[in-house]
Enzyme design. Structure first.
Site, PDB file in Angstrom:
ATOM      1  N   LYS A 282       0.841  -1.189   0.000  1.00 39.06           N
ATOM      2  CA  LYS A 282       0.000   0.000   0.000  1.00 39.06           C
ATOM      3  C   LYS A 282       0.881   1.245   0.000  1.00 39.06           C
ATOM      4  CE  LYS A 282      -4.651   0.008   1.859  1.00 39.06           C
ATOM      5  NZ  LYS A 282      -5.481   0.137   3.052  1.00 39.06           N
ATOM      6  N   GLU A 388     -28.072 -14.818   0.017  1.00 32.37           N
ATOM      7  CA  GLU A 388     -28.954 -13.815  -0.588  1.00 32.37           C
ATOM      8  C   GLU A 388     -28.182 -12.620  -1.140  1.00 32.37           C
ATOM      9  OE1 GLU A 388     -29.360 -15.185   2.339  1.00 32.37           O
ATOM     10  OE2 GLU A 388     -31.310 -16.181   2.366  1.00 32.37           O
ATOM     11  N   ARG A 416     -31.704  -9.497   4.253  1.00 35.54           N
ATOM     12  CA  ARG A 416     -30.277  -9.778   4.325  1.00 35.54           C
ATOM     13  C   ARG A 416     -29.535  -9.175   3.137  1.00 35.54           C
ATOM     14  NH1 ARG A 416     -29.791 -16.137   5.398  1.00 35.54           N
ATOM     15  NH2 ARG A 416     -27.656 -15.510   5.908  1.00 35.54           N
TER      16      ARG A 416
END
Length: 612
Positions: A282, A388, A416
């Protein structure tokens, strides 16, 4: 030598030498640092993937090939390589370049993103759509190590390994140090595993040894265990291998030669998904960001001295005779088809006419009716398991690739996936049809399964059409309406048996248009969904007592028929709204908003909201 300011598009990267590409990476870093110093933004993550971004664009042919950036905050180099250099100084400014990928900005941006963990599901949706239409474009997704641990990412990996979806997953490991082992044996194994000769010989060996009489299966099992043990000892990534995704790496993420060789070989894989583990740093090339990965992650940054330039940048519901309508249980006892069965049959009929229609369920094929669709169209049916979130985001990916997905979920389970509906479907205005089964009260399933929250939750969302049928024949019409328009469409219906009405021609209706079922001058009853049948029964009783009652089926909670509501409210002594949903923010609230906003100075009767 091609320089960043002379670059007309990512295709020009293909003719560059590695030396030229390294110079380009330095220029990209300098541009990112200079800009973010002025505008703020996600500096560290974008600096860490400069070489990876250049390597991907050198190999792939975007936008024909698709590059998905999970989360999207690391896509600054991608933006610079795809025609946004001149406007890059407007990064994150009003009217300027967005801090995340935006489809409105460039054809190279696959999705409007911003939340972690959505990329793999989107990419799988794109890949499945490609395979369904026989395309040959390559699909790659770049996902960070933290986002990979999200539930949605793991759900997607599980499904990808099960389906053997052909795609490339690039794991950008810049923080969690999934494994420090970047050694000669690991790199050697990666090259072997990516060679076609190895893959073919492995399949041939497994097939031959399995055919040995009596001991074949035993020998095959032990052979595979030994292979796994060698890989486990020399490489990380057993989790991915166990899920069915070939793991390769780690690969040094700032070595253009290593990236080029590994990614090219991985993208030649024609039979299985591959995850390439890339180790990056990073903030690479800007020492303050390398030393403070948290502070320089994003968007509000510590003070940034300008080090880049000094070189540090490395229809009715009642029977005609007026008799009481049978209850839902009575209709079920007579084997009257329920709403789910009616929906499933109509979905099959629509899919017969439109090959783009696919169906998705999250581990509930029978309960949602998708099993019936799957019997007719097994190749167009996706059961993703109890996932889901993945179901919804994969549907967005399918829709963005030109398919017409239908996602069937129970109302309680749709809760959800609320973030996925907001962020992946509605924000991208993807034409996903959401079948909300078990909407309203569901009786025996108990408090955890009552479908009473989704109407209020969904009514606020942009681009979404939200509708509910008053009977099973209107359900057929509204389903046709959903597939006849190009925006997200949520259609909610109960678990109950229908009203056993004769079949009608399921003509689509105008989006946002309600229907007057009976006229009246004293009382107005406005309803949404099958509860209108109770409104009709009440209207009958009131009219027997001398009241004149109007009954309106709103059909749509969003967009709501504002003109019809105001017109019907004029002169009434009482207005009643009916819904099988929680009252706060529900259908009755929508009616109150219309009357408050649109009735002007007219005197409006009291409004009585009836719901949960």
């Amino acid at each position: 030598m091609t320089r960043l300011r002379d670059l007309r598009g990512p295709e020009e990267l293909k003719g560059m030498s590695h030396a030229e590409a390294r110079v380009l990476c330095t220029e990209i870093r300098r541009e990112i640092i200079d800009t973010v110093a002025a505008t703020g933004g996600h500096l560290g993550s974008s600096l860490g993937v400069v070489e990876l971004t250049v390597a991907l664009h050198r190999i792939l042919s975007s936008p024909t090939d698709r590059i998905v950036w999970d989360t999207g905050h690391q896509a600054y180099a991608h933006k610079l390589l795809t025609g946004r250099l001149e406007r890059f100084g407007t990064l994150r400014q009003l009217g300027g370049i967005g801090g995340f990928p935006r489809r409105a900005e460039s054809e190279h941006d696959v999705m409007d993103g911003g939340h972690a963990g959505t990329g793999i599901s989107i990419a799988e949706g794109l890949a499945l759509a490609r395979d369904a239409r026989g395309g040959d474009e390559r699909i790659a997704v770049v996902v960070g190590d933290a986002a990979l641990m999200s539930g949605l990412s793991l759900e997607a990996l599980n499904d990808i390994g099960h389906r053997m979806t052909r795609m490339l997953i690039v794991l950008n490991d810049n923080e969690m140090s999934i494994s420090p082992s970047v050694g000669a044996v690991s790199q050697y194994l990666s090259r072997i595993k990516l060679s076609r000769q190895w893959r073919r010989s492995k399949r041939r060996y497994d097939s031959d040894i399995a055919r040995i009489p009596r001991v074949g299966p035993f020998l095959l099992e032990w052979s595979r265990r030994i292979r796994h043990a060698v890989v486990d000892f020399s490489q990380p990534g057993r989790l991915f291998e166990d899920l069915g995704v070939t793991y390769v790496g780690p690969v040094p993420g700032h070595d253009l030669v290593a990236l080029d060789r590994t990614l090219r070989m991985a993208l030649e894989e024609e039979e299985a998904p591959i995850i390439v583990h890339v180790r990056t740093r990073k903030g690479f090339g800007y020492h303050p960001a390398e030393n403070d990965k948290v502070g320089f992650h994003g968007a509000a940054l510590p003070p940034m001295p300008d080090l880049s330039r000094s070189g540090s940048a490395t229809n009715g519901t009642r029977s005609s005779d007026g008799d009481a309508t049978p209850t839902a249980k009575e209709r079920a006892a007579r084997n009257v088809p329920n709403y789910t069965a009616v929906m499933a049959q109509e979905l099959v009929d629509i899919a017969e006419e439109d090959e783009r229609v696919v169906a998705i369920t999250a581990g509930m094929p029978t309960g949602t009716g998708v099993a019936a669709f799957g019997e007719r169209f097994p190749e167009r049916t996706y059961d993703v398991g109890i996932a889901e979130q993945h179901a919804m985001t994969m549907a967005a990916g399918l829709a963005l690739a030109g398919q017409r997905p239908f996602v069937a979920l129970y109302s309680t389970f749709l809760q959800r996936a609320f973030d996925q509906v907001v962020h992946d479907v509605c924000q991208n205005d993807a034409p996903v049809v959401i079948g909300i089964d078990r909407a309203g009260l569901v009786g025996e399933d108990g408090t955890s399964h009552q479908g009473m929250f989704t109407l209020s939750a969904l009514r606020q969302l942009p681009n979404l059409v939200l509708a509910a049928p008053r009977d099973e024949q209107q359900l057929r019409r509204l389903l046709r309406t959903a597939f006849g328009q190009d925006h997200p469409f949520a259609l909610q219906y109960p678990r109950d048996a229908g009203f056993d009405l004769p079949e009608i021609e399921p003509e689509p209706v105008e989006v946002g248009r309600g229907e007057v079922l009976r006229e009246g001058s004293d009382i107005l009853i406005l309803g949404l969904g099958p509860i209108i049948d109770r409104g009709a029964a009440v209207a009958d009783e009131l009219e027997g007592e001398g009241w004149s009652v109007a009954l309106v089926d709103a059909r749509f909670a969003r967009p709501i028929d504002r003109e019809l509501i105001v017109e019907q409210a004029r002169g009434k002594r009482l207005i009643v709204t009916l819904e099988e949903s929680v009252l706060p923010g529900g259908f009755g609230s929508a009616v109150l908003e219309v009357l408050a906003d649109d009735a002007g100075a007219e005197a409006i009767a009291p409004v009585k909201r009836i719901g949960l």
